[in-house]
Design a protein around this motif. Structure first.
Motif, PDB file in Angstrom:
ATOM      1  N   ARG A  21      36.529  94.528  39.242  1.00 30.24           N
ATOM      2  CA  ARG A  21      36.863  94.983  40.665  1.00 30.24           C
ATOM      3  C   ARG A  21      36.037  96.228  41.057  1.00 30.24           C
ATOM      4  O   ARG A  21      35.207  96.509  42.116  1.00 30.24           O
TER       5      ARG A  21
ATOM      6  N   ASP B  68      37.140  88.752  40.110  1.00 24.11           N
ATOM      7  CA  ASP B  68      37.406  89.989  40.456  1.00 24.11           C
ATOM      8  C   ASP B  68      36.142  90.686  40.993  1.00 24.11           C
ATOM      9  O   ASP B  68      36.256  91.559  41.626  1.00 24.11           O
TER      10      ASP B  68
ATOM     11  N   SER C 239      40.639  92.735  34.913  1.00 26.60           N
ATOM     12  CA  SER C 239      40.503  92.686  36.680  1.00 26.60           C
ATOM     13  C   SER C 239      40.023  94.079  36.967  1.00 26.60           C
ATOM     14  O   SER C 239      39.328  93.927  38.140  1.00 26.60           O
TER      15      SER C 239
END
Length: 196
Positions: free
Chosen positions: A77, A42, A73
């Motif tokens: 990210r 991610d 995640s």
């Protein structure tokens, strides 16, 4: 053996893994629990999104983040995106990191507020939505308010490219190789079962 793929890393899923008496493999979710886990990178996905928007020439950025405190995640990210900007000496203004839920409704509501209240004259031009659902909701809000993608702003997301390639959507997407990850997860689980 147990192969699990759940939308979020909640208490019940974590407890189920801890109390399992058989091998467990988590697919596409990272848990703070001892089990085998097969997931995409991610951080790299967010980094690639940041790089891509900068290569297009954007200098103002907006991050539509999911619940980073609940989703590993989303957090990775977000960190990857911020790092990609930092590599080129850019900083994401904290006010331009907008947190919501990973849902179309949340993406839509955020889009309406951003376009009508926060940036009534013009949005930042490079936008990263770190999930399909939030991106689709945001896209709908833009369409209803005359903000054109990609003519006015660039929007990139992470997840399923098949959804983003449907007629009328056509968004840039960092692809998640789900078939490859699922195959790998099954292989890991079978190996654990066979080797006890």
């Amino acid at each position: 053996g147990l192969l699990i793929s759940v939308p979020s890393c909640d208490y019940f899923a974590a407890e189920g893994i801890r109390n399992s008496r058989c091998p467990v493999v988590s697919l596409n979710r990272t848990f703070d629990v001892a089990c085998d886990q097969v997931a995409q990178n991610d951080f790299q996905a967010g980094f690639l999104a940041g790089e891509y928007l900068q290569k297009l020439g954007h200098e103002s950025f907006l991050l539509l983040a999911g619940p980073a405190d609940e989703s590993v995640s989303c957090r990775f990210r977000m960190e990857g995106f911020i790092q990609a900007l930092a590599v080129n000496g850019r900083e994401l203004d904290e006010d331009n990191t907008i947190r919501g839920e990973l849902s179309m409704d949340s993406g839509y509501e955020l889009g309406v507020k951003l376009i009508e209240e926060r940036f009534p004259d013009h949005l930042p031009t490079g936008i990263f939505a770190n999930g399909n659902s939030i991106a689709l909701g945001f896209l709908k809000a833009c369409g209803e308010r005359g903000v054109r993608i990609p003519q006015d702003v660039s929007l990139i997301t992470v997840d399923n490219p098949a959804i983003m390639d449907m007629p009328g959507i056509n968004l840039s997407t960092i692809s998640v190789p789900m078939e490859q990850m699922a195959s790998e997860a099954v292989d890991v689980l079978l190996e654990r079962i066979e080797r006890k």
